[in-house]
Design a protein around this motif. Sequence first.
Motif, PDB file in Angstrom:
ATOM      1  N   ALA A  20       0.843  -1.211   0.000  1.00 42.49           N
ATOM      2  CA  ALA A  20       0.000   0.000   0.000  1.00 42.49           C
ATOM      3  C   ALA A  20       0.866   1.243   0.000  1.00 42.49           C
ATOM      4  CB  ALA A  20      -0.910   0.005   1.216  1.00 42.49           C
ATOM      5  N   GLN A  21       0.423   2.225  -0.750  1.00 43.57           N
ATOM      6  CA  GLN A  21       1.192   3.460  -0.838  1.00 43.57           C
ATOM      7  C   GLN A  21       0.302   4.644  -0.514  1.00 43.57           C
ATOM      8  OE1 GLN A  21       4.342   4.046  -2.895  1.00 43.57           O
ATOM      9  NE2 GLN A  21       4.475   2.208  -4.140  1.00 43.57           N
ATOM     10  N   ASP A  22       0.832   5.561   0.255  1.00 43.02           N
ATOM     11  CA  ASP A  22       0.150   6.829   0.528  1.00 43.02           C
ATOM     12  C   ASP A  22       0.897   7.922  -0.215  1.00 43.02           C
ATOM     13  OD1 ASP A  22      -1.841   5.895   2.255  1.00 43.02           O
ATOM     14  OD2 ASP A  22      -0.415   5.829   3.925  1.00 43.02           O
ATOM     15  N   TRP A  23       0.207   8.551  -1.155  1.00 39.89           N
ATOM     16  CA  TRP A  23       0.818   9.622  -1.942  1.00 39.89           C
ATOM     17  C   TRP A  23       0.202  10.973  -1.566  1.00 39.89           C
ATOM     18  CZ3 TRP A  23       1.387   8.172  -7.869  1.00 39.89           C
ATOM     19  CH2 TRP A  23       2.352   7.164  -8.005  1.00 39.89           C
ATOM     20  N   ASP A  24       1.045  11.974  -1.511  1.00 42.61           N
ATOM     21  CA  ASP A  24       0.549  13.347  -1.333  1.00 42.61           C
ATOM     22  C   ASP A  24       0.548  14.039  -2.683  1.00 42.61           C
ATOM     23  OD1 ASP A  24       0.096  13.548   1.507  1.00 42.61           O
ATOM     24  OD2 ASP A  24       2.270  13.282   1.726  1.00 42.61           O
ATOM     25  N   MET A  25      -0.512  14.814  -2.926  1.00 38.13           N
ATOM     26  CA  MET A  25      -0.670  15.469  -4.228  1.00 38.13           C
ATOM     27  C   MET A  25      -0.943  16.956  -4.047  1.00 38.13           C
ATOM     28  SD  MET A  25      -3.246  14.471  -7.318  1.00 38.13           S
ATOM     29  CE  MET A  25      -3.206  15.371  -8.870  1.00 38.13           C
ATOM     30  N   PRO A  26       0.063  17.799  -4.269  1.00 34.59           N
ATOM     31  CA  PRO A  26      -0.170  19.244  -4.195  1.00 34.59           C
ATOM     32  C   PRO A  26      -0.874  19.770  -5.442  1.00 34.59           C
ATOM     33  CG  PRO A  26       2.132  18.814  -4.727  1.00 34.59           C
ATOM     34  CD  PRO A  26       1.470  17.462  -4.564  1.00 34.59           C
ATOM     35  N   THR A  27      -1.811  20.693  -5.242  1.00 36.63           N
ATOM     36  CA  THR A  27      -2.495  21.369  -6.358  1.00 36.63           C
ATOM     37  C   THR A  27      -2.560  22.863  -6.035  1.00 36.63           C
ATOM     38  OG1 THR A  27      -4.799  21.327  -5.582  1.00 36.63           O
ATOM     39  CG2 THR A  27      -3.960  19.300  -6.574  1.00 36.63           C
ATOM     40  N   PRO A  28      -2.681  23.712  -7.073  1.00 37.33           N
ATOM     41  CA  PRO A  28      -2.614  25.166  -6.827  1.00 37.33           C
ATOM     42  C   PRO A  28      -3.946  25.823  -6.462  1.00 37.33           C
ATOM     43  CG  PRO A  28      -2.077  24.614  -9.134  1.00 37.33           C
ATOM     44  CD  PRO A  28      -2.653  23.404  -8.505  1.00 37.33           C
ATOM     45  N   TYR A  29      -5.059  25.219  -6.871  1.00 39.98           N
ATOM     46  CA  TYR A  29      -6.349  25.925  -6.788  1.00 39.98           C
ATOM     47  C   TYR A  29      -7.194  25.384  -5.639  1.00 39.98           C
ATOM     48  CZ  TYR A  29      -4.517  27.362 -11.267  1.00 39.98           C
ATOM     49  OH  TYR A  29      -3.686  27.861 -12.243  1.00 39.98           O
ATOM     50  N   GLY A  30      -8.196  26.194  -5.239  1.00 43.80           N
ATOM     51  CA  GLY A  30      -8.993  25.884  -4.051  1.00 43.80           C
ATOM     52  C   GLY A  30      -9.967  24.730  -4.243  1.00 43.80           C
ATOM     53  N   ASP A  31     -10.601  24.311  -3.160  1.00 43.87           N
ATOM     54  CA  ASP A  31     -11.505  23.154  -3.185  1.00 43.87           C
ATOM     55  C   ASP A  31     -12.756  23.396  -4.021  1.00 43.87           C
ATOM     56  OD1 ASP A  31      -9.822  21.654  -1.595  1.00 43.87           O
ATOM     57  OD2 ASP A  31     -10.744  22.370   0.273  1.00 43.87           O
ATOM     58  N   ALA A  32     -13.159  24.660  -4.186  1.00 39.58           N
ATOM     59  CA  ALA A  32     -14.370  24.953  -4.964  1.00 39.58           C
ATOM     60  C   ALA A  32     -14.084  24.949  -6.467  1.00 39.58           C
ATOM     61  CB  ALA A  32     -14.946  26.305  -4.550  1.00 39.58           C
ATOM     62  N   THR A  33     -12.812  24.898  -6.843  1.00 45.23           N
ATOM     63  CA  THR A  33     -12.429  24.916  -8.263  1.00 45.23           C
ATOM     64  C   THR A  33     -12.739  23.562  -8.899  1.00 45.23           C
ATOM     65  OG1 THR A  33     -10.643  26.399  -7.658  1.00 45.23           O
ATOM     66  CG2 THR A  33     -10.491  25.355  -9.825  1.00 45.23           C
ATOM     67  N   PHE A  34     -13.330  23.587 -10.090  1.00 43.77           N
ATOM     68  CA  PHE A  34     -13.740  22.307 -10.691  1.00 43.77           C
ATOM     69  C   PHE A  34     -12.551  21.393 -10.962  1.00 43.77           C
ATOM     70  CE2 PHE A  34     -12.856  24.671 -14.554  1.00 43.77           C
ATOM     71  CZ  PHE A  34     -12.365  23.709 -15.431  1.00 43.77           C
ATOM     72  N   HIS A  35     -11.387  21.959 -11.250  1.00 44.54           N
ATOM     73  CA  HIS A  35     -10.195  21.114 -11.456  1.00 44.54           C
ATOM     74  C   HIS A  35      -9.895  20.317 -10.188  1.00 44.54           C
ATOM     75  CE1 HIS A  35      -8.687  22.668 -15.346  1.00 44.54           C
ATOM     76  NE2 HIS A  35      -9.071  23.862 -14.931  1.00 44.54           N
ATOM     77  N   THR A  36      -9.979  20.987  -9.048  1.00 51.84           N
ATOM     78  CA  THR A  36      -9.699  20.319  -7.768  1.00 51.84           C
ATOM     79  C   THR A  36     -10.740  19.235  -7.508  1.00 51.84           C
ATOM     80  OG1 THR A  36      -8.920  22.480  -6.995  1.00 51.84           O
ATOM     81  CG2 THR A  36      -9.137  20.739  -5.338  1.00 51.84           C
ATOM     82  N   GLN A  37     -12.012  19.574  -7.783  1.00 46.39           N
ATOM     83  CA  GLN A  37     -13.080  18.586  -7.564  1.00 46.39           C
ATOM     84  C   GLN A  37     -12.881  17.378  -8.472  1.00 46.39           C
ATOM     85  OE1 GLN A  37     -16.404  21.219  -8.173  1.00 46.39           O
ATOM     86  NE2 GLN A  37     -16.368  21.944  -6.048  1.00 46.39           N
ATOM     87  N   ASN A  38     -12.419  17.626  -9.673  1.00 42.81           N
ATOM     88  CA  ASN A  38     -12.145  16.527 -10.604  1.00 42.81           C
ATOM     89  C   ASN A  38     -10.991  15.665 -10.083  1.00 42.81           C
ATOM     90  OD1 ASN A  38     -12.475  15.083 -13.029  1.00 42.81           O
ATOM     91  ND2 ASN A  38     -10.879  16.292 -14.046  1.00 42.81           N
ATOM     92  N   ILE A  39      -9.975  16.304  -9.534  1.00 43.28           N
ATOM     93  CA  ILE A  39      -8.827  15.565  -8.995  1.00 43.28           C
ATOM     94  C   ILE A  39      -9.251  14.716  -7.800  1.00 43.28           C
ATOM     95  CG2 ILE A  39      -6.690  15.894  -7.657  1.00 43.28           C
ATOM     96  CD1 ILE A  39      -5.977  18.125  -9.677  1.00 43.28           C
ATOM     97  N   VAL A  40     -10.113  15.270  -6.963  1.00 41.13           N
ATOM     98  CA  VAL A  40     -10.590  14.496  -5.809  1.00 41.13           C
ATOM     99  C   VAL A  40     -11.323  13.239  -6.291  1.00 41.13           C
ATOM    100  CG1 VAL A  40     -12.195  14.513  -3.849  1.00 41.13           C
ATOM    101  CG2 VAL A  40     -10.617  16.437  -4.194  1.00 41.13           C
ATOM    102  N   GLN A  41     -12.126  13.385  -7.344  1.00 41.68           N
ATOM    103  CA  GLN A  41     -12.809  12.207  -7.902  1.00 41.68           C
ATOM    104  C   GLN A  41     -11.806  11.221  -8.492  1.00 41.68           C
ATOM    105  OE1 GLN A  41     -16.466  12.506 -10.239  1.00 41.68           O
ATOM    106  NE2 GLN A  41     -16.588  14.671  -9.716  1.00 41.68           N
ATOM    107  N   PHE A  42     -10.777  11.754  -9.135  1.00 40.00           N
ATOM    108  CA  PHE A  42      -9.704  10.903  -9.684  1.00 40.00           C
ATOM    109  C   PHE A  42      -9.055  10.072  -8.561  1.00 40.00           C
ATOM    110  CE2 PHE A  42      -4.970  11.030 -10.065  1.00 40.00           C
ATOM    111  CZ  PHE A  42      -4.792  10.068 -11.059  1.00 40.00           C
ATOM    112  N   THR A  43      -8.735  10.729  -7.456  1.00 37.52           N
ATOM    113  CA  THR A  43      -8.074  10.001  -6.358  1.00 37.52           C
ATOM    114  C   THR A  43      -9.039   8.999  -5.713  1.00 37.52           C
ATOM    115  OG1 THR A  43      -8.597  11.719  -4.717  1.00 37.52           O
ATOM    116  CG2 THR A  43      -6.489  11.913  -5.886  1.00 37.52           C
ATOM    117  N   ASP A  44     -10.333   9.351  -5.643  1.00 36.81           N
ATOM    118  CA  ASP A  44     -11.331   8.407  -5.108  1.00 36.81           C
ATOM    119  C   ASP A  44     -11.392   7.157  -5.990  1.00 36.81           C
ATOM    120  OD1 ASP A  44     -11.997  10.090  -3.042  1.00 36.81           O
ATOM    121  OD2 ASP A  44     -13.831  10.867  -3.981  1.00 36.81           O
TER     122      ASP A  44
END
Length: 320
Positions: A20-44
């Motif tokens: 099992a691996q735990d990865w940290d993923m930095p992103t530049p934009y806030g949680d309300a930004t659709f890119h961030t929401q898309n990334i959260v779905q990607f990680t899910d």
Amino acid sequence: MKHTILCAAAAMALATSATAQDWDMPTPYGDATFHTQNIVQFTDEVRAATDGALDITVHSAGSLFPHSEIKGAVRNRSVPIGEFFLSTLSNEDLAFGIDSQPFVATSYDEAAKLWDAQKPVITELLAEQGLMPLYSVAWPAQGLYTNGEIATVEDLNGLRFRAYNAALEEFATLAGAAPVQIEASDIPQAFATGQVAAMITSPSTGVNSTAWDFVTHYTPINAWVPKNIVVVNKRMFDGLDADTQAAVLAAAETAQTRGWEMSAAEAESMTAALAENGITVYEPSPELIAGLQEIGATMLENWKASASDSALAILESYNN
Ligand code: PCA
């Protein structure tokens, strides 16, 4: 019997934790930004597809690394994966910045075509740094936010102008404005303190930064459609077992499709939200567009004069 089952369970837990691996993923934009929401779905999706064997934690809004350091952090393996605004790398090679050149690609169809031309070139450039692109998603086309209506380029003269990359800095300068580099999450503060008085960005970022608190007018000049990119460190990726690698690539492909759909939906819904919150949304005048196109033509000449062969090849394959 009970003992055997417990032992088997313990062995399984061990096997899982060993891989099992735990990865940290930095992103530049806030949680309300659709890119961030898309990334959260990607990680899910990655977590679900790997039964938790790869658990990626998203650190949004530059909270783990500031935007300008995210690429370097993935390169030097401080983190295995990250997101950034692709054209910020144009100082390394202009190939990274073609999507932020005015009036080269102004619609989603053109932006997708430009990405098809750009992808092989930047994949090679990133590989030289041990990086591998996973997917890229466009922002909605960029519009102009000001106090009062802008009828011609001359109306931008002397305005302190928020910029997010070198191309926008050049654009503002050619428009006679004074560019100031500001991260998206610092936009409200920059307007509130008078650091800037105008900006060009998407309706998404306008809404995410509550633009109605500091500007009165918005016009969809739709001059370019820039992109974010998610990259992974190649060595870290190669260290994953084959099933996990396949799960990451599949989730990335899904995220890219979903992201462009989210973007297109926001181009409409967020423009409507600007108006609902009291911003006057107006069509750009033909004079304004003509003036902006002239600036774009100058910028493209400058871009061509300094572009690498591989950057020029992008434009050639895009135009054919
Ligand atoms: N929002 C980001 C990049 C482009 C966009 O629409 C920003 O303004 O920083």
